[in-house]
Design an enzyme around this catalytic site. Sequence first.
Site, PDB file in Angstrom:
ATOM      1  N   ASP A 168       0.870  -1.268  -0.008  1.00  0.00           N
ATOM      2  CA  ASP A 168      -0.042  -0.058   0.166  1.00  0.00           C
ATOM      3  C   ASP A 168       1.025   1.295  -0.124  1.00  0.00           C
ATOM      4  O   ASP A 168       1.524   1.484   1.097  1.00  0.00           O
ATOM      5  CB  ASP A 168      -0.848  -0.002   1.288  1.00  0.00           C
ATOM      6  N   GLU A 170       2.127   5.252  -0.292  1.00  0.00           N
ATOM      7  CA  GLU A 170       1.619   6.517   0.041  1.00  0.00           C
ATOM      8  C   GLU A 170       2.608   7.499  -0.838  1.00  0.00           C
ATOM      9  O   GLU A 170       3.675   7.046  -1.398  1.00  0.00           O
ATOM     10  CB  GLU A 170       1.973   6.713   1.487  1.00  0.00           C
ATOM     11  N   ASP A 268      -2.677   1.408  -6.670  1.00  0.00           N
ATOM     12  CA  ASP A 268      -1.169   1.253  -6.352  1.00  0.00           C
ATOM     13  C   ASP A 268      -0.330   0.905  -7.329  1.00  0.00           C
ATOM     14  O   ASP A 268       0.977   1.409  -7.407  1.00  0.00           O
ATOM     15  CB  ASP A 268      -1.118   0.266  -5.079  1.00  0.00           C
ATOM     16  N   HIS A 325      -4.052   5.659   6.147  1.00  0.00           N
ATOM     17  CA  HIS A 325      -3.197   6.424   5.035  1.00  0.00           C
ATOM     18  C   HIS A 325      -1.855   6.228   5.572  1.00  0.00           C
ATOM     19  O   HIS A 325      -1.022   6.893   5.040  1.00  0.00           O
ATOM     20  CB  HIS A 325      -3.483   7.909   4.988  1.00  0.00           C
ATOM     21  N   ASP A 330      -2.088   0.478   6.666  1.00  0.00           N
ATOM     22  CA  ASP A 330      -2.979   0.297   5.664  1.00  0.00           C
ATOM     23  C   ASP A 330      -2.889  -1.189   5.143  1.00  0.00           C
ATOM     24  O   ASP A 330      -3.812  -1.915   5.009  1.00  0.00           O
ATOM     25  CB  ASP A 330      -2.961   1.069   4.427  1.00  0.00           C
TER      26      ASP A 330
HETATM   27  P1  AMP Z   1      -4.223   5.791   0.596  1.00  0.00           P
HETATM   28  O1  AMP Z   1      -3.636   4.313   0.048  1.00  0.00           O
HETATM   29  O2  AMP Z   1      -5.834   5.569   0.635  1.00  0.00           O
HETATM   30  O3  AMP Z   1      -3.767   6.271   1.987  1.00  0.00           O
HETATM   31  O4  AMP Z   1      -3.753   6.796  -0.265  1.00  0.00           O
HETATM   32  C1  AMP Z   1      -2.553   6.629  -1.079  1.00  0.00           C
HETATM   33  C2  AMP Z   1      -2.345   8.244  -1.510  1.00  0.00           C
HETATM   34  O5  AMP Z   1      -3.347   8.858  -2.115  1.00  0.00           O
HETATM   35  C3  AMP Z   1      -1.961   9.181  -0.392  1.00  0.00           C
HETATM   36  O6  AMP Z   1      -0.589   8.876   0.075  1.00  0.00           O
HETATM   37  C4  AMP Z   1      -2.185  10.348  -1.068  1.00  0.00           C
HETATM   38  O7  AMP Z   1      -1.193  10.773  -1.899  1.00  0.00           O
HETATM   39  C5  AMP Z   1      -3.159  10.120  -1.803  1.00  0.00           C
HETATM   40  N1  AMP Z   1      -4.436  10.518  -1.109  1.00  0.00           N
HETATM   41  C6  AMP Z   1      -5.379   9.523  -0.265  1.00  0.00           C
HETATM   42  N2  AMP Z   1      -6.301  10.280   0.255  1.00  0.00           N
HETATM   43  C7  AMP Z   1      -6.471  11.376  -0.394  1.00  0.00           C
HETATM   44  C8  AMP Z   1      -6.969  12.767  -0.134  1.00  0.00           C
HETATM   45  N3  AMP Z   1      -8.274  12.506   0.763  1.00  0.00           N
HETATM   46  N4  AMP Z   1      -6.535  13.763  -0.645  1.00  0.00           N
HETATM   47  C9  AMP Z   1      -5.354  13.873  -1.327  1.00  0.00           C
HETATM   48  N5  AMP Z   1      -4.752  12.730  -1.541  1.00  0.00           N
HETATM   49  C10 AMP Z   1      -5.069  11.543  -0.977  1.00  0.00           C
HETATM   50 MG    MG Z   2      -2.556   3.938   2.153  1.00  0.00          MG
END
Ligand code: AMP
Ligand code: MG
Length: 397
Positions: A168, A170, A268, A325, A330
């Site tokens: 996952d 970021e 991803d 996040h 995650d």
């Molecule tokens: P996640 O795996 O859902 O944590 O998201 C992966 C990446 O997507 C994060 O590190 C951010 O770069 C981007 N991301 C996720 N949620 C948001 C959000 N609400 N606003 C902006 N970017 C986001």
């Molecule tokens: Mg994540």
Amino acid sequence: MCCVVLLSLLLLVDRWHGHFVDIQSSRRNSSENLSRHGKLSISLSDDMKKMASTDKDDIEDAEETVDTEVEDNTAEEETKEPEPVEREYSHPVYKQIASLNGKINNYSKAELIKNLKMLKLDTDGSRSVLAKRLKTFYKKTMLSVSGIQEKNENSKIRILFDFYVIIDYEATCELLKHSNFKQEIIEFPAVLLNCQKGEVEDEFRSYCRPVLNPLLTEFCTELTGITQDDVDKAPLFHEVLTSFEEWLQKKKLGSKYSFAIVTDGPWDIGYFLKNQCALSKIEFPTYCKYWINVRKTFANFYNTGKMPLSTMIQLIGREFQGRAHSGLDDARNIAFIVQRLLKDGARVIFNEKLAEGNARRREDGNPYFSVPVHNTEFKAIQGKFKPNFPQKKSSVI
Ligand code: AMP
Ligand code: MG
């Protein structure tokens, strides 16, 4: 022994709704059924026969799902759970399974829990998760008793890979994203799940230093928990990818053991990894060209529609562990989902692959490169997909 189990199962379900299973006649007919099908069959009362349907969709638990994912407007054919053996739909056991499925569909959550408890099965999860668990149990037991399903195919956990590697990423982000803002991977976590044991065996984690936007926004740090210091001290992405591949090789993945990459959604790999490899001017890793999108597997298996990680975690009756996040947290939570799916007998198989050409668009307009993988394709590549971990050399970033 199996017959006793099956008969008590049928009685159990029937007692609930006051239906009558004609067990005596089934016993009388069993030798006839055995000679006709080479298998045991159980007769249904007329009432149950009326309820029974030979509709394939009923039998297959209507595994079609509605795509509720807002980011993805592209109609796609979902990967259905493949059937382990060629089916003999004429066998009466399918009517019985369909009939029981119909009843289970009408159960309240309390009724489902009561049944699962009596069968000594787990009772955690939402109504749809519990219903699927009960149906799967009956289906497998009845197919096994009737001789349609081979014993090894009826084992509870379906081992299709030795390990799952759950990733996952970021990435750098802004509160209001500019159209030309190029996201870079800043956290590369992986959780190694041993399928045979059903346990997490190891973890990999490294932060990555972004180059295009080396300063993290406040928003990004708040969202991911990743600090400026974390990324300042971190190696570049291509170095992290090499460390990750060394870790895979140390675990003998791709040599002694088979493995599959698992992520939550298509992004991803089809977005973050694809773009990062282009930015870092490195070849896209071959072993990431096929992967498992657990969100899709979950939706198909439990008949729920696609939903975010936090909701899937709730539906399996767990609390989200750690911080949403944070890449590693995650990935750990995705591992819980995979463990639950395996326990419930799902086939956790490749269902996405890297699209070579046409991109699909996220809600934010960004393109991502993934297409569904269907069962026939999975069967064709299974076991033949060997990674060759090349040494990455990056000239730029
Ligand atoms: P996640 O795996 O859902 O944590 O998201 C992966 C990446 O997507 C994060 O590190 C951010 O770069 C981007 N991301 C996720 N949620 C948001 C959000 N609400 N606003 C902006 N970017 C986001
Ligand atoms: Mg994540």
